[in-house]
Design an enzyme around this catalytic site. Structure first.
Site, PDB file in Angstrom:
ATOM      1  CE  LYS A  89      -4.010   1.784   2.594  1.00 27.76           C
ATOM      2  NZ  LYS A  89      -4.934   1.457   3.716  1.00 27.76           N
ATOM      3  CB  SER A 164      -7.651   3.537   2.517  1.00 27.52           C
ATOM      4  OG  SER A 164      -7.115   2.810   3.604  1.00 27.52           O
ATOM      5  CB  SER A 188      -8.853   0.551   5.094  1.00 26.91           C
ATOM      6  OG  SER A 188      -9.548   1.770   5.181  1.00 26.91           O
TER       7      SER A 188
END
Length: 520
Positions: A89, A164, A188
C-alpha cells in the site's frame, strides 16, 4: 513441447498462484525469480492502464532484487518469500520511493528507510515491485487522489476497488502479485478484499507495528484503532504473512514477544459459529441476506454448529449499537488533523441535543472530544473486549457481511459525508448514506479483535461476495483457519473475466469512462 513453451506454461500457471506456491516453485528451481518478475511486470504493463492499481513502480530495483534472489537460491538459501514479487500500500514507506497517502502536499516525500512491515517482507526475501493506490489521506471507500488518479475494479472498471487498500486488492485480483499489505481502521483491508474477491486479515490491535506508515513521516506514536495486515488470494498466505509481520517493533522486542495461540480447531465441523446478517435497528439488505444464506448453507452442510442472535441468552452478545457509538466517537477523535465538517454536518452539529447519544452525534462531536470523554470511551472499549472474551468462551467465530452492498460505481461527489449509495432491499433499491456503510466493518475494530474477510463466490451481477469471520482477542489464527477450511471445502478466489492467464493472451479489458480525480 520446447523448453521455452514449458517455461511459459509454468509462468502462466503462477500468475494466480499463492505466494507460498510461488516460493516453492522458486525453491524447487521450476522458475527463476527474474523470469517470474518479468512475467508479472508484463501483466502490469498489459492491464494496469485500465485499473491503475499500482501507480508507483520500482522496476529496476525489483530486477536487481530478483537477480539477488536467484543467486541466493542457487547458493541453497531458503526464506519464506525468497524471490516472490509483492506490492505494498502506498502509505507504507519504501526506501527511495514517495509516501504521500495520495496527498499532493506530500508528493515529494521520499522515504529514507523501509517501514517495519516492508523490512519484514524484504527479510523474508520478497521482491518489492511497487506501491498500490489509495484514497486521499486513506479516508474513503474508493481509491482516487490528485497524485495518482483513479483506481478501478478488475471485475468492472466502472466500479471502485474499495478503499483505502483499494489498489492492494485490485493488484491481487488482476494477478499482478500474490501478496499485499494494507491498513484498516474502518474496513480498509476487508472491504477492498470483499469488493475484489480476495482475502484480507485485520489483525488484533497492536499486533503488527505501524512504524513507517502514513504522513507526515517520522511519527513514533501509533494512531488509535489502526492496524496493518495482509491481503492475499488464499487464506494460507494470510497465515504466512502474519507470521512475518508480528514482533517487529525493536523496543517491544527487547522484552515482549507475541506467541499467538494455535487455531481452535482443525476441522470445520468443530467450529461453533454465530451468524449475524442484520444490524440492530436496521433493515437487512438483499446482499446481507445473500451472504448469510450462502454461509449458513455451506456451514450446515459441513456439520457446523450455527446459531443466530435469537438463539442466544440475554446479555451474551455485546450491545452492537452502543459499541458502534463508541467506535464512531474514537474513530473521529483519532484523526490528528480532522477535516472540517461540511456545511450540512456543521448545522447538524450545532443543532445536537445534549441528550443525543446516537452514533451520528458521537461522530459529529468527535473532533472536539474532551480527553475526559475519550477516557470514558476508552474504558468502554476495554470493557467491551472483556465482554467479547466471555462470548468467545461459548463460540469460536462470529460471521457477518463485510458491507451491505458489493462494489459500487464510482461516486466522487463532494462533500464526502453527503454521498449516498444504492443498496438493494427486498422492497426495492434505496440510497444509503456513506456513514452507514461501516457498521459491519467497525464491529471488530473498537475491541481490537481479529477479523478475516473471505470470498464466497459471485452475486447475480457477477460481482464478488465476501463474509468476515471475527474471533477472540489475539486468536488471529482461528479466524484465518476458519476461512482456509471453507476455502478447502468450497474454493475461494476466482480470477476476474479477461484477466485469466494463458499462453494465448486474452484481450485487455476496455477502459471505462471514469470520472476525473478532483484537485486536492
Amino acid at each position: 513441447m520446447s523448453l521455452q513453451d514449458i517455461t511459459n506454461d509454468q509462468l502462466h500457471a503462477l500468475s494466480f498462484a499463492s505466494a507460498g506456491e510461488q516460493a516453492r516453485a522458486l525453491a524447487e528451481g521450476r522458475v527463476s525469480a527474474v523470469a517470474l518478475l518479468e512475467h508479472l511486470l508484463a501483466r502490469i504493463d498489459r492491464f494496469d492502464g485500465a485499473i491503475n492499481a499500482v501507480p508507483v513502480r520500482d522496476d529496476e530495483r525489483a530486477r536487481a532484487a530478483a537477480r539477488e534472489a536467484d543467486a541466493a537460491l542457487a547458493r541453497g538459501e531458503r526464506r519464506p518469500l525468497l524471490g516472490v514479487p509483492v506490492t505494498v500500500k502506498e502509505s507504507f514507506d519504501v526506501a527511495g520511493l514517495v509516501t504521500s497517502s495520495g496527498n499532493p502536499a506530500f508528493a515529494d516525500n521520499v522515504a529514507r528507510e523501509d517501514s517495519l512491515a516492508v523490512a519484514a517482507l524484504r527479510e523474508a526475501g520478497a521482491v518489492i515491485v511497487g506501491k498500490s493506490n489509495v484514497p486521499l489521506g486513506l479516508a474513503d471507500l474508493q481509491s482516487y487522489n490528485a497524485v495518482y488518479g483513479i483506481s478501478n475494479n478488475p471485475w468492472d472498471p466502472a466500479r471502485t476497488p474499495g478503499g483505502s487498500s483499494g489498489g492492494s486488492a485490485a493488484a491481487l485480483a488482476a494477478g499482478y502479485v500474490a501478496l499485499e499489505i494494507g491498513t484498516d481502521i474502518g474496513g480498509s483491508i476487508r472491504i477492498p478484499a470483499h469488493f475484489n474477491g480476495v482475502y484480507g486479515h485485520k489483525p488484533t490491535a497492536g499486533l503488527v507495528a505501524l512504524r513507517g506508515t502514513g504522513v507526515p513521516s517520522g511519527r513514533h506514536a501509533e494512531r488509535d484503532l489502526v492496524v496493518a495486515g495482509p491481503l492475499a488470494r488464499t487464506a494460507s498466505d494470510l497465515e504466512l504473512a502474519l507470521g512475518l509481520l508480528i514482533n517487529r517493533d525493536p523496543l517491544l522486542a527487547k522484552g515482549w514477544k507475541a506467541n499467538l495461540p494455535p487455531a481452535r480447531h482443525a476441522r470445520l465441523s468443530d467450529f461453533r459459529v454465530l451468524v449475524i446478517d442484520q444490524w440492530p435497528g436496521s433493515e437487512r439488505s438483499v446482499h446481507e441476506r445473500q451472504v448469510s444464506e450462502r454461509v449458513v448453507d455451506r456451514l450446515r452442510t459441513q456439520g457446523v454448529q450455527v446459531s443466530r442472535p435469537a438463539d442466544l441468552p440475554p446479555g451474551l452478545l455485546p450491545d452492537l449499537v452502543r459499541s458502534h457509538r463508541v467506535y464512531r466517537s474514537l474513530l473521529g477523535s483519532s484523526l490528528a488533523t480532522p477535516p472540517a465538517l461540511s456545511e450540512a454536518a456543521q448545522q447538524r452539529f450545532e443543532a445536537l441535543s445534549p441528550e443525543d447519544d446516537s452514533a451520528d452525534a458521537a461522530w459529529l462531536r468527535a473532533s472536539t472530544l474532551r480527553h475526559s470523554q475519550w477516557l470514558q470511551d476508552h474504558e468502554a472499549r476495554v470493557a467491551l473486549r472483556h465482554q467479547w472474551e466471555r462470548f468467545f468462551a461459548q463460540f469460536d467465530v462470529v460471521v457477518t457481511p463485510v458491507a451491505p452492498l458489493p462494489a459500487f460505481r464510482h461516486n466522487h461527489d463532494e462533500p464526502k459525508d453527503a454521498r449516498t449509495y444504492p443498496v438493494a432491499f427486498e422492497d426495492g433499491t434505496r440510497e444509503v448514506r456513506f456513514l452507514d456503510l461501516f457498521a459491519w466493518a467497525g464491529l471488530p475494530v473498537l475491541p481490537g479483535l481479529p477479523a478475516t474477510s473471505f470470498p464466497i463466490g459471485l452475486d447475480d451481477e457477477g460481482l464478488p461476495v465476501s463474509a468476515q469471520a471475527v474471533g477472540a482477542y489475539l486468536e488471529d489464527r482461528t479466524t484465518i483457519a476458519f476461512a482456509r477450511l471453507l476455502e478447502e471445502a468450497y474454493g475461494g478466489f476466482i480470477a476476474p473475466p479477461g484477466y485469466e492467464d494463458s499462453v494465448a493472451a486474452p484481450a485487455t479489458p476496455a477502459t471505462p469512462a471514469a470520472p476525473t480525480a478532483p484537485a486536492a
